[in-house]
Design an enzyme around this catalytic site. Sequence first.
Site, PDB file in Angstrom:
ATOM      1  N   ASP A  31     -20.900  53.100 -51.388  1.00 29.06           N
ATOM      2  CA  ASP A  31     -21.277  54.509 -51.163  1.00 29.06           C
ATOM      3  C   ASP A  31     -22.369  54.980 -52.121  1.00 29.06           C
ATOM      4  OD1 ASP A  31     -21.096  56.974 -49.903  1.00 29.06           O
ATOM      5  OD2 ASP A  31     -19.526  57.694 -51.252  1.00 29.06           O
ATOM      6  N   ASN A  33     -25.798  55.583 -51.000  1.00 23.71           N
ATOM      7  CA  ASN A  33     -27.159  55.210 -50.587  1.00 23.71           C
ATOM      8  C   ASN A  33     -28.037  56.432 -50.323  1.00 23.71           C
ATOM      9  OD1 ASN A  33     -26.113  52.663 -50.594  1.00 23.71           O
ATOM     10  ND2 ASN A  33     -26.129  52.375 -48.373  1.00 23.71           N
ATOM     11  N   ASN A  79     -18.535  57.677 -39.460  1.00 22.61           N
ATOM     12  CA  ASN A  79     -19.985  57.659 -39.711  1.00 22.61           C
ATOM     13  C   ASN A  79     -20.827  57.860 -38.437  1.00 22.61           C
ATOM     14  OD1 ASN A  79     -19.706  55.237 -42.416  1.00 22.61           O
ATOM     15  ND2 ASN A  79     -19.925  57.452 -42.554  1.00 22.61           N
ATOM     16  N   TRP A  80     -20.183  57.816 -37.273  1.00 21.22           N
ATOM     17  CA  TRP A  80     -20.914  58.116 -36.024  1.00 21.22           C
ATOM     18  C   TRP A  80     -21.378  59.562 -36.002  1.00 21.22           C
ATOM     19  CZ3 TRP A  80     -22.206  53.918 -33.414  1.00 21.22           C
ATOM     20  CH2 TRP A  80     -21.355  52.813 -33.418  1.00 21.22           C
ATOM     21  N   ARG A 199     -15.097  51.858 -55.934  1.00 17.29           N
ATOM     22  CA  ARG A 199     -15.913  52.827 -55.196  1.00 17.29           C
ATOM     23  C   ARG A 199     -16.980  53.393 -56.114  1.00 17.29           C
ATOM     24  NH1 ARG A 199     -14.761  57.374 -50.622  1.00 17.29           N
ATOM     25  NH2 ARG A 199     -16.957  57.771 -50.229  1.00 17.29           N
ATOM     26  N   GLU A 218      -5.290  48.338 -57.370  1.00 15.62           N
ATOM     27  CA  GLU A 218      -5.850  49.044 -58.535  1.00 15.62           C
ATOM     28  C   GLU A 218      -7.191  49.657 -58.125  1.00 15.62           C
ATOM     29  OE1 GLU A 218      -4.392  49.523 -61.433  1.00 15.62           O
ATOM     30  OE2 GLU A 218      -2.644  48.365 -60.783  1.00 15.62           O
TER      31      GLU A 218
HETATM   32  C1  IPE Z   1     -17.329  55.876 -46.777  1.00 14.27           C
HETATM   33  O1  IPE Z   1     -18.404  56.610 -47.218  1.00 14.27           O
HETATM   34  C2  IPE Z   1     -17.746  54.934 -45.692  1.00 14.27           C
HETATM   35  C3  IPE Z   1     -18.580  53.829 -46.107  1.00 14.27           C
HETATM   36  C4  IPE Z   1     -19.022  53.589 -47.309  1.00 14.27           C
HETATM   37  C5  IPE Z   1     -18.937  52.921 -45.075  1.00 14.27           C
HETATM   38  P1  IPE Z   1     -18.752  58.038 -46.641  1.00 14.27           P
HETATM   39  O2  IPE Z   1     -19.968  58.500 -47.331  1.00 14.27           O
HETATM   40  O3  IPE Z   1     -18.782  58.005 -45.160  1.00 14.27           O
HETATM   41  O4  IPE Z   1     -17.479  58.899 -47.080  1.00 14.27           O
HETATM   42  P2  IPE Z   1     -17.300  60.436 -47.350  1.00 14.27           P
HETATM   43  O5  IPE Z   1     -17.814  61.171 -46.139  1.00 14.27           O
HETATM   44  O6  IPE Z   1     -18.085  60.759 -48.572  1.00 14.27           O
HETATM   45  O7  IPE Z   1     -15.833  60.610 -47.585  1.00 14.27           O
HETATM   46  C1  IPE Z   2     -22.964  54.671 -47.922  1.00 19.27           C
HETATM   47  O1  IPE Z   2     -23.892  55.567 -48.428  1.00 19.27           O
HETATM   48  C2  IPE Z   2     -23.391  54.014 -46.655  1.00 19.27           C
HETATM   49  C3  IPE Z   2     -22.601  54.423 -45.482  1.00 19.27           C
HETATM   50  C4  IPE Z   2     -21.622  55.272 -45.471  1.00 19.27           C
HETATM   51  C5  IPE Z   2     -22.956  53.820 -44.227  1.00 19.27           C
HETATM   52  P1  IPE Z   2     -24.008  57.027 -47.878  1.00 19.27           P
HETATM   53  O2  IPE Z   2     -24.962  57.043 -46.742  1.00 19.27           O
HETATM   54  O3  IPE Z   2     -22.673  57.618 -47.578  1.00 19.27           O
HETATM   55  O4  IPE Z   2     -24.642  57.768 -49.135  1.00 19.27           O
HETATM   56  P2  IPE Z   2     -24.306  59.209 -49.670  1.00 19.27           P
HETATM   57  O5  IPE Z   2     -22.839  59.251 -49.890  1.00 19.27           O
HETATM   58  O6  IPE Z   2     -24.753  60.184 -48.627  1.00 19.27           O
HETATM   59  O7  IPE Z   2     -25.073  59.305 -50.928  1.00 19.27           O
HETATM   60 MG    MG Z   3     -21.344  58.630 -48.670  1.00 20.08          MG
END
Ligand code: IPE
Ligand code: IPE
Ligand code: MG
Length: 259
Positions: A31, A33, A79-80, A199, A218
Amino acid sequence: MQNKEKLTKEFELLKQIKRDKLPFHIAIIMDGNGRWARKRGLPRIAGHKKGMDTLIEMVTCAHELGIRALSLYAFSTENWKRPSLEVEFLMRLPEEYLKKELARLMEKNIKIRAAGDLSQLPQRTRDAMEKALIETAGNTGMVLNFAVNYGARSEIVRAFKKILSLVQEGRYQEDDITEELLSRHLYTSNLPDPDLLIRPSGEVRISNFMLWQLAYTELWFTKTLWPDFKREHFYRAIVDYQGRERRFGSIKKKVRSSI
Ligand code: IPE
Ligand code: IPE
Ligand code: MG
């Protein structure tokens, strides 16, 4: 940090890792990116691209250490909800990754697994993943489990439905329904539960990842964003993990022997 300083720190941490107490299965919620890109005034997809470099590096790192299973949360069922351009970009990544890395994964005897409903993925993404599953099926080294279109709640519902149909067919009786049976009907069947969950990004939540499997895992969090995540963080997580006492609801060994 200077390169030399960074390497020294990395090496110091690596030395602290006890090779006989490695976590068998490590899971990572990749997470941060989007925030990495935003901080640089770049589009979110630039963060996903950089995140893939981290992924490649961490697979190498886990393999070198001798980790037996690595689960990576790549795309959730939620994520969709993201803008379609971002989703389209994310859906191209498995194909790109496998094109670049499959030969190396084969060399390293790594076996790919998938967790999630692949049937809902665009055909090309699905084809690329299925090809990799087939090609690496006979490998006996580290298991690399990609959670794509994965949600733990839907995984549990799916397992429940499967078990229900087996009960209706008369293959199971009510008494056969145990925790072990349910585990066997999850995407992670035959894979031990994660010992350690990492995480990055500063979020301190599970976001619908392996809710069943994480019961006694853990948890390790860092504010570092995934594209900035380095070996140093991976080693630190393992060192911290090895310093913890896992009691699984029991009491400390020392206390037990003094009773
Ligand atoms: C969790 O991250 C899903 C993945 C890393 C694939 P998200 O960015 O989707 O989670 P939330 O929305 O912050 O909980
Ligand atoms: C994780 O990074 C990748 C996916 C969930 C696919 P994010 O895209 O959630 O990045 P943030 O959380 O918005 O920074
Ligand atoms: Mg995220």
